[in-house]
Design an enzyme around this catalytic site. Structure first.
Site, PDB file in Angstrom:
ATOM      1  CB  SER A 408     -13.412  -8.577  13.055  1.00 49.97           C
ATOM      2  OG  SER A 408     -13.911  -9.766  13.947  1.00 49.97           O
ATOM      3  CG  HIS A 429      -9.199 -10.822  14.424  1.00 49.13           C
ATOM      4  ND1 HIS A 429      -8.784 -10.759  13.110  1.00 49.13           N
ATOM      5  CD2 HIS A 429     -10.321 -11.245  14.523  1.00 49.13           C
ATOM      6  CE1 HIS A 429      -9.879 -11.122  12.526  1.00 49.13           C
ATOM      7  NE2 HIS A 429     -10.897 -11.362  13.462  1.00 49.13           N
ATOM      8  CD  GLU A 441      -5.407 -10.844  11.379  1.00 50.69           C
ATOM      9  OE1 GLU A 441      -4.962 -10.600  10.222  1.00 50.69           O
ATOM     10  OE2 GLU A 441      -6.533 -10.151  11.619  1.00 50.69           O
ATOM     11  CG  ASN A 479     -11.703  -9.907   8.649  1.00 53.40           C
ATOM     12  OD1 ASN A 479     -11.687 -11.053   8.321  1.00 53.40           O
ATOM     13  ND2 ASN A 479     -12.316  -9.624   9.886  1.00 53.40           N
TER      14      ASN A 479
END
Ligand code: 3HC
Length: 690
Positions: A408, A429, A441, A479
């Site tokens: 992540s 991801h 992702e 994130n």
């Protein structure tokens, strides 16, 4: 006759074929010749019946969405359906692929509908922030009943051919080449003779509607609309079909359509429709993709198990690797339990469950990954652990295998540089639960080979994911932006807002949940561990974690979850803790309104998105929107943070961020060049995107 619409007369049955690749949308260049053909056939004595069919992979998938927001060229779909409906000879729609939106409305103008077994029928307009505007809300209830139509139109979810047959929407389902069956069907109807009743005159089902239960169902659906106008308008339009004469209900549908199509919500949802498709496009289309027949997944915990399920659900055999036999058995048992839950809920058959479970092969030996074409590592989020795993993979994986990490945050370039084949390394991801969440992702590392990238983009589509290619940076797109939001949420708590107040501001904005509800659901320990690894702190969240309050799973987090409840209640202890910490820091609490909460949390999110674009971590602003809507619950009706920024105005965002920086004693806010340019031009275009 035109290149988009052709007519042949087969022994008295006219076959009208629409040919407008890729999905036979009802563009102007289809509508015009279609109308002319229908008018001509109506008066043609050599024609006893008419079949409407489509060339290519699908029946008409709807109106041409690219025409929305522009002046509508005549004839409109409504006029075509009306012209079709008054033809006295039997008219039959032959449906293969999908009959969606305007496509289904067109066939509702026919006397009969036949379909092949794989066909799907639906009115998905609500997903574009509109309602069916070609009579769908008024005609569909006449065939399937008001409550069924309500559910179909408000959800926008298509139904299969056999369900459509059962519901009365389709008159016959055929196997094999559909057009000859449709021609025979039409000929048989002509032989039997009329009169043929158009759908508009078929009121029997509507007369039996129980309005009280209809209203109860509509209220239930409205409760789930989360500020979206289209679902409410859809329900209203279907109700009109029951309570108003046909033409009045049709006019009311039109008025609602005109209003919705011009709304920001619909513009936002149409933006997302095209953004999702755009995100899947890579430069260099002709790259030859690698073959992927078997997938390996390392780690059978929550993430690894979910990823393995996502591939198995997409039809791929999966080798699932764990460090110990016990961990492997635990992981496989969880997967089996998850499938069993789907069977109980009715979303999976017992047979399908067996087939999916048969796709799994468990192992504790890296050598068993040697026949995998793609291996996804989903182990502990730690650079040393990841490098060790990639070292082992380097030794056993086949030469052209793609080696992916589900990190992540970690630097994928560093992982890639640690092995002998960096060109095969990339990031995948997934979002938890990985078998459910749509977003993927795909992280392109510095040396990732174009064919490896193109292969996983294609693969993502095959397992039903919405893929966005991003570059390497801490937290990638999602994130990294989340961190910008998170630090302001903490600051707001210390300044006087409560977790509930902040969460409510978010849900009122249209989010499914607020940041603290989300933290409690995901587990507060995840962020805590990540902060510690980077030497960062979050005074309230850290203290909660130190007290063992990790969120829902421990029954306590920002909220209290009594007896395993999924909805938390405010906890006076947490509020006292926040006040104590604020007092220790010399912060005097003040009243904080919803507007401030939104500006202080979401404007920094946009600012971070602009930096991500500047750094080319994302290729397009719309890619960022796709990430946030599909991975984090950003309200679809606002189109994602970058689209929403356009509605808010970048100049306002800069001005308010300057204000909040001053108010909260931060350095002077310095907008990046792209945010500045957005304020001047209203466009996120970078030099790269034009
Ligand atoms: N109008 C314009 N373009 C459309 C379109 C439409 N209705 N539907 C699809 N396209 C385009 C896509 O943008 C894509 O273009 P691209 O190749 O340039 O990116 C191309 O067609 C292929 O589409 P997909 O990549 O989505 O192809 P799939 O095979 O994966 O899916 C589909 C096919 C299920 C038909 C899917 O495209 C879809 O769901 N389309 C939209 C259906 C829809 O919403 N219909 C209602 C339209 S609104 C309406 O009809 C209003 C009416 O009530 C008046």
């Amino acid at each position: 006759m035109s290149s988009s619409v052709s007519v042949v007369n087969e022994g008295g049955v006219a076959i009208v074929t629409i040919d407008n690749p890729p999905v036979n949308a009802l563009s102007f260049h289809v509508r015009e010749p279609l109308m002319q053909a229908l008018v001509a056939l109506r008066d043609d004595a050599s024609v006893a019946a008419i079949v409407i069919a489509c060339a290519g992979r699908t029946f008409v998938a709807g109106a041409d969405i690219t025409e929305f927001g522009k002046p509508m060229q005549q004839p409109e779909l409504r006029a075509i359906v009306a012209a079709l409906e008054v033809i006295a000879k039997p008219t039959v729609a032959a449906i293969h692929g999908t009959a969606l939106g305007g496509g289904l409305e067109l066939v509702l103008g026919c006397h009969f509908r036949v379909a092949d077994q794989g066909a799907k029928l639906g009115l998905p307009e609500v997903k574009l922030g509109i309602l069916p505007g070609g009579g769908g809300t008024v005609r569909l209830p006449r065939l399937v009943g008001a409550v069924k139509a309500l559910k179909m139109i408000v959800s926008g979810t298509p139904i299969g051919a056999s369900a459509a047959h059962g519901a009365g929407l389709v008159d016959a389902v055929f196997e094999g080449d559909l057009t000859p069956h449709a021609v025979n069907f039409a000929r048989e109807m002509a032989r039997k003779g009329g009169p043929f009743t158009p759908v508009r005159d078929r009121d029997e089902l509507l007369r039996g509607t129980d309005l009280a239960s209809f209203d109860a169902e509509a209220a239930d659906l409205a409760g789930k609309a989360r500020g979206l106008e289209a679902p409410i308008a859809c329900a209203q339009a279907v109700r009109n079909a029951v309570t108003l004469p046909f033409d009045e209900a049709l006019a009311a549908e039109r008025a609602l359509f005109v209003k919705l199509v011009a709304s920001d919500q619909s513009r936002a949802q149409r933006h997302l429709f095209f953004a999702e498709r755009e995100a899947a496009k890579l430069p260099g289309k002709d790259v030859v993709k690698r073959r992927v027949a078997r997938v390996g997944v390392i780690g059978a915990g929550t993430m690894g198990g979910g990823i393995a399920m996502a591939f198995a659900n997409g039809g791929f055999p999966v080798t699932l690797l764990e460090t110990s036999h016990e961990a492997l058995q635990r992981g496989l048992a969880t997967i089996e339990k998850n499938y069993a839950v789907s069977v109980t809920r009715g979303s999976l058959s017992e047979d399908a469950k067996r087939q999916r479970l048969a796709q799994f092969k468990g192992s504790t030996d890296y050598a068993d990954l040697a026949d995998c074409d793609l291996v996804v590592e989903a182990a502990f989020e730690d650079m040393a652990v990841k490098k060790e795993i990639f070292g082992k993979l380097d030794a056993v994986a086949r030469p052209d295998a793609i080696l992916a990490t589900n990190t992540s945050y970690l630097d994928i370039d560093e992982i890639a540089a640690s092995i002998s084949r960096p060109q095969d390394v990339l990031g995948l991801h997934f979002f938890s639960p990985a078998n459910v969440m749509k977003l993927l992702e795909i992280v392109r590392a510095e040396k990732t080979a174009p064919d490896a990238l193109a292969t996983v983009v294609d693969l993502a589509h095959r397992i039903g994911k919405v893929a966005v290619v991003v570059g390497v940076c801490h937290g990638f797109v999602g994130n990294r932006m989340l961190a910008a939001r998170g630090s302001e949420s903490e600051a707001l708590l210390l300044e006087g807002a409560t977790p509930r107040q902040i969460d409510e501001a978010f849900t009122d904005f249209g989010w499914p949940m607020g940041p603290f509800q989300m933290g409690d659901l995901a587990g507060l320990d995840i962020g805590w561990r990540n902060r510690k690894a980077r030497g960062l702190t979050a005074v309230i969240a850290d203290t909660l974690c130190e007290q063992g309050r990790f969120g829902q799973k421990t029954g306590r987090g920002f909220y209290l979850y009594e007896a395993g409840a999924r909805a938390g209640v405010p906890d006076p202890e947490v509020e006292a803790l926040i006040r104590d910490k604020a007092a220790q820091m010399g912060i005097v609490p003040r009243t904080i309104g919803a507007e401030e909460i939104i500006e202080r949390t979401l404007y920094p999110l946009v600012n971070e998105g602009a930096k991500i674009l500047e750094e080319r971590i994302a290729a397009r602003a719309s890619d960022i929107d796709v990430v946030w809507v599909n991975g984090y619950g950003f309200p679809v009706g606002k189109g994602g943070p970058m689209f929403w920024a356009g509605l808010e105005g970048a100049a306002r965002i800069i001005e308010r961020l300057e204000h909040w920086y001053r108010q909260t004693g931060k350095d002077v806010f310095q907008p990046g060049p792209l945010l500045r340019r957005m304020a001047e031009t209203g466009s996120w275009a970078t030099d790269a995107t034009g």
